[in-house]
Design a protein around this motif. Structure first.
Motif, PDB file in Angstrom:
ATOM      1  N   ALA B 176      39.559 109.374  30.827  1.00 30.40           N
ATOM      2  CA  ALA B 176      39.137 108.297  29.929  1.00 30.40           C
ATOM      3  C   ALA B 176      37.621 108.137  29.978  1.00 30.40           C
ATOM      4  CB  ALA B 176      39.824 106.989  30.329  1.00 30.40           C
ATOM      5  N   ASP B 177      37.077 108.163  31.196  1.00 30.95           N
ATOM      6  CA  ASP B 177      35.626 108.025  31.336  1.00 30.95           C
ATOM      7  C   ASP B 177      34.899 109.127  30.571  1.00 30.95           C
ATOM      8  OD1 ASP B 177      35.525 105.737  32.917  1.00 30.95           O
ATOM      9  OD2 ASP B 177      35.637 106.847  34.814  1.00 30.95           O
ATOM     10  N   LEU B 178      35.487 110.342  30.590  1.00 39.41           N
ATOM     11  CA  LEU B 178      34.827 111.478  29.934  1.00 39.41           C
ATOM     12  C   LEU B 178      35.263 111.631  28.482  1.00 39.41           C
ATOM     13  CD1 LEU B 178      35.129 114.118  32.831  1.00 39.41           C
ATOM     14  CD2 LEU B 178      33.148 112.674  32.265  1.00 39.41           C
ATOM     15  N   VAL B 200      43.436 125.107  34.448  1.00 41.77           N
ATOM     16  CA  VAL B 200      42.546 123.945  34.601  1.00 41.77           C
ATOM     17  C   VAL B 200      41.175 124.274  34.024  1.00 41.77           C
ATOM     18  CG1 VAL B 200      41.290 122.519  36.276  1.00 41.77           C
ATOM     19  CG2 VAL B 200      43.744 122.929  36.593  1.00 41.77           C
ATOM     20  N   GLU B 201      40.667 125.461  34.361  1.00 44.74           N
ATOM     21  CA  GLU B 201      39.337 125.856  33.885  1.00 44.74           C
ATOM     22  C   GLU B 201      39.315 125.938  32.363  1.00 44.74           C
ATOM     23  OE1 GLU B 201      37.866 129.404  35.715  1.00 44.74           O
ATOM     24  OE2 GLU B 201      35.791 128.953  35.132  1.00 44.74           O
ATOM     25  N   HIS B 207      33.818 120.330  31.667  1.00 39.99           N
ATOM     26  CA  HIS B 207      34.044 119.567  32.902  1.00 39.99           C
ATOM     27  C   HIS B 207      34.765 120.385  33.965  1.00 39.99           C
ATOM     28  CE1 HIS B 207      32.681 116.157  30.646  1.00 39.99           C
ATOM     29  NE2 HIS B 207      33.685 116.259  29.773  1.00 39.99           N
ATOM     30  N   ALA B 208      34.794 121.707  33.757  1.00 38.93           N
ATOM     31  CA  ALA B 208      35.589 122.585  34.639  1.00 38.93           C
ATOM     32  C   ALA B 208      35.195 122.434  36.102  1.00 38.93           C
ATOM     33  CB  ALA B 208      35.458 124.036  34.193  1.00 38.93           C
ATOM     34  N   THR B 209      33.917 122.325  36.389  1.00 42.38           N
ATOM     35  CA  THR B 209      33.475 122.238  37.796  1.00 42.38           C
ATOM     36  C   THR B 209      34.164 121.071  38.513  1.00 42.38           C
ATOM     37  OG1 THR B 209      31.335 122.951  36.956  1.00 42.38           O
ATOM     38  CG2 THR B 209      31.439 122.249  39.279  1.00 42.38           C
ATOM     39  N   LEU B 231      32.145 114.392  45.018  1.00 41.53           N
ATOM     40  CA  LEU B 231      32.515 114.498  43.601  1.00 41.53           C
ATOM     41  C   LEU B 231      31.540 113.686  42.755  1.00 41.53           C
ATOM     42  CD1 LEU B 231      36.401 114.018  43.816  1.00 41.53           C
ATOM     43  CD2 LEU B 231      35.161 116.173  43.451  1.00 41.53           C
ATOM     44  N   ASP B 232      31.135 114.273  41.658  1.00 44.50           N
ATOM     45  CA  ASP B 232      30.250 113.556  40.740  1.00 44.50           C
ATOM     46  C   ASP B 232      31.146 112.846  39.716  1.00 44.50           C
ATOM     47  OD1 ASP B 232      28.167 112.628  39.247  1.00 44.50           O
ATOM     48  OD2 ASP B 232      27.885 114.544  38.168  1.00 44.50           O
ATOM     49  N   LEU B 233      31.512 111.623  40.023  1.00 46.99           N
ATOM     50  CA  LEU B 233      32.522 110.943  39.223  1.00 46.99           C
ATOM     51  C   LEU B 233      31.926 109.892  38.301  1.00 46.99           C
ATOM     52  CD1 LEU B 233      35.293 110.290  41.905  1.00 46.99           C
ATOM     53  CD2 LEU B 233      35.356 111.956  40.040  1.00 46.99           C
ATOM     54  N   PRO B 234      32.507 109.767  37.115  1.00 44.96           N
ATOM     55  CA  PRO B 234      32.096 108.684  36.214  1.00 44.96           C
ATOM     56  C   PRO B 234      32.554 107.316  36.751  1.00 44.96           C
ATOM     57  CG  PRO B 234      33.939 109.905  35.281  1.00 44.96           C
ATOM     58  CD  PRO B 234      33.570 110.599  36.556  1.00 44.96           C
ATOM     59  N   GLY B 235      32.148 106.250  36.085  1.00 41.33           N
ATOM     60  CA  GLY B 235      32.280 104.875  36.604  1.00 41.33           C
ATOM     61  C   GLY B 235      33.652 104.413  37.057  1.00 41.33           C
ATOM     62  N   THR B 236      34.654 104.416  36.150  1.00 41.74           N
ATOM     63  CA  THR B 236      35.968 103.893  36.521  1.00 41.74           C
ATOM     64  C   THR B 236      36.570 104.708  37.667  1.00 41.74           C
ATOM     65  OG1 THR B 236      36.225 103.547  34.151  1.00 41.74           O
ATOM     66  CG2 THR B 236      38.125 103.033  35.528  1.00 41.74           C
ATOM     67  N   ALA B 237      36.429 106.022  37.566  1.00 45.81           N
ATOM     68  CA  ALA B 237      37.000 106.909  38.574  1.00 45.81           C
ATOM     69  C   ALA B 237      36.341 106.650  39.929  1.00 45.81           C
ATOM     70  CB  ALA B 237      36.808 108.361  38.152  1.00 45.81           C
TER      71      ALA B 237
END
Lengths: 385, 385
Positions: B176-178, B200-201, B207-209, B231-237
């Protein structure tokens, strides 16, 4: 808390037990079963659902209309929800416990479901606790189940308990001894149950004197045992009475405080009983606390064994008991360490842990129906609860 | 003694518990519930049968195919046998306990029935014990249910207990964040569950990484919490992870001996969960001892409350425990007075009363699996049992 507040949400006759009723019921069931276990009745737990024919064997037949039926998608055979546990015990005794030494003592506690409630008893789900003594015919066996059930009921706190001992086989024995034909015998039995003197006299013909006497065959143990001596009974019937006298004597020796009444004629509800039967009552409590008696334990493949046993009805048993005591509940403010809350629980407290900081712990404790509050390391008793 | 010897007598997946299994199960259920009660979880007991729609609300929907259905002859509405107790708790919380202060702590123990067994678990009747904590969203609530369930399991004797904590909402939060579209997000989730790196890739594109990293998001608490920091995560995550860190920290402080593992991606079985979820295992024991997590408690009339809770599966719990101790059984020859047998029971003996005179009391005691015999006023321990 027991009755259903939002009736439309549940089908008629089905209910939620809430607090503290559900915990109380579980506690009383446990204590009853502990009593039976200590007298050698091993607990078993049959499934809620099984093949219909197994539920209908022996005495199960009387409940045929009360069984919810379901098709088993696996076997494509009809299954039923048990309306009674005794037929399941008979199945287990005749199969998996076939080689276990007799007498076999088994007990159980569980729920049964019935399709329709009655006006007197609208419930369709009942909790029953029972015991069965299988493979023995002695007088001592009949006395044991009565005394075991009575002691257990007294042990959980039932006051003013009485047992009404019945002999549903007496009238059939008299009729057979006197060669009264079966249809007439059945009509006589019904007339006796209805206490219809004119009908009894008309049906009994030359045996009217004896059968009219039987109209008065219910009362205290003393009265009825003296009365029975005055009856001019044929052979089998006399032996039935002699056996009753022996069993009543054993019960009175083993449970001297139990009130015993006798009814030599009543047979309603005892259609499948083959000897001494009984019903428990408590003074001032509506309904039967339990009932039982001698029967033939008949398995689905028609293995028959002599047996006696009892079933206790938990709804009535609970009505006969005082309300459960409410345990002390202590509110432990947010952040109280688990070692500390555990120490309270180990001392019998119910702990209610705060899950967020609040401005006023005392108000929060009261809001959560706590009787006590931990504050600054001290226990405070709260004024209102 | 647990498995069914005469399979044809019972429908597949239904079984009798005999001695000592039935008594052991009841005892363990009682001890588990005593633990939950002491932490303020009030016992309730919903009926076995209720209107179908109430059983299907909220998470109940996942078990729709598993509910035995019956027509209620009284209301002419469809009823179902419960396949799970949580939807019943939601109904009770939203109706009869609507005005009871939150957080509402409830617990239960009872049987559920399912239409078909699985290959791994052929049973169709299960005994479940559970607790629900309703109306509170704090981290401490998530930790409380994990710690309460773990302590109760350890209290009844489960050794080497571990909890696998899951975050089934993490991948949906990242998606959702992405702004990943829902269909693609679902495919990604399935690919992650299958550990299918190529898929997955391909699905994750730019966003594969990040998503490839998530393939390795299962392990010990230490490993995965360090890993999550990378992990470089967006806000909610990120907030989901922060919450997980806080809850895991609370669990480790409150239950320092409990083994904690983490899985950030697993969502199978957690479709209706809305936050931190968990599964209990014991080393060397097949299957889950219990599971639970955060969910929305949804009643049949769509009252929604945040909740978390757990269900313990008694079949697996019992497999994780040592066999119950067998109590001492003493044979009391025919004629032993009830005062005397009562004195033995008061000391914890199981008494087996002789119901008829026999020639050899010692042989009779052995035949009835007694460990001891009362003879001439003395207790004799019997050699073989």
């Amino acid at each position: 808390m027991k009755k259903n507040g939002d009736k439309a949400l549940l089908p008629a006759g089905l209910q939620d037990l809430l607090m503290p009723a559900a915990a109380h019921e579980a506690e009383v069931v446990r204590r009853l079963i502990d009593c039976f276990s200590s007298e050698g009745y091993d607990r078993i737990k049959p499934p809620l659902l099984e093949f219909e024919n197994a539920l209908l064997s022996g005495a199960g037949e009387t409940l045929s209309n009360q069984i919810f039926r379901l098709m088993d998608p696996t076997s494509h055979r009809m299954m039923g929800l048990r309306a009674d546990i005794t037929p399941q015990v008979a199945r287990i005794a005749a199969t998996r416990l076939q080689k276990t030494a007799r007498p076999l003592r088994l007990c159980y506690g569980g729920d049964v479901l019935q399709v329709t409630g009655s006006q007197l008893r609208p419930e369709r789900q009942f909790t029953q606790v029972g015991g069965e003594l299988i493979g023995v015919t002695s007088d001592a066996a009949d006395a044991e189940v009565i005394v075991a059930a009575a002691s257990a009921l007294e042990n959980v706190g039932v006051k003013d308990l009485s047992v009404d001992i019945n002999l549903p086989t007496l009238v059939p024995a008299i009729a057979a001894d006197l060669s009264i034909e079966p249809d007439l015998a059945r009509d006589l039995r019904v007339a006796l149950d209805r206490k219809d003197a004119a009908e009894v006299e008309a049906l009994a013909g030359k045996h009217a004197t004896l059968f009219l006497k039987l109209l008065h065959a219910a009362g205290t143990a003393e009265e009825i045992l003296s009365f029975a001596r005055t009856l001019d009974l044929p052979g089998t019937a006399r032996r039935e009475i002699d056996r009753l006298v022996a069993v009543v004597e054993l019960v009175r020796v083993q449970a001297p405080k139990l009130t015993v009444t006798l009814d030599l004629v009543e047979h309603r509800g005892f259609e499948y009983h083959t000897g001494i039967s009984f019903i428990f009552f408590a003074k001032g409590v509506r309904g039967e606390l339990g009932r039982g008696g001698r029967y033939n334990s008949v398995s689905v493949d028609n293995i028959v064994e002599p047996a006696t046993g009892f079933t206790l009805f938990m709804d009535t048993v609970l009505r006969a008991l005082p309300k459960p005591k409410i345990a002390r509940r202590i509110f432990l403010p947010f952040g109280t360490r688990r070692e500390e809350s555990g120490a309270f629980r180990a001392q019998g407290w119910i702990t209610i842990s705060g899950l967020e900081p609040v401005k006023d712990d005392r108000a929060e404790a009261l809001r959560l129906s706590c009787s006590h509050l931990l504050e600054g390391g001290h226990i405070h008793e709260l004024g209102t609860n």
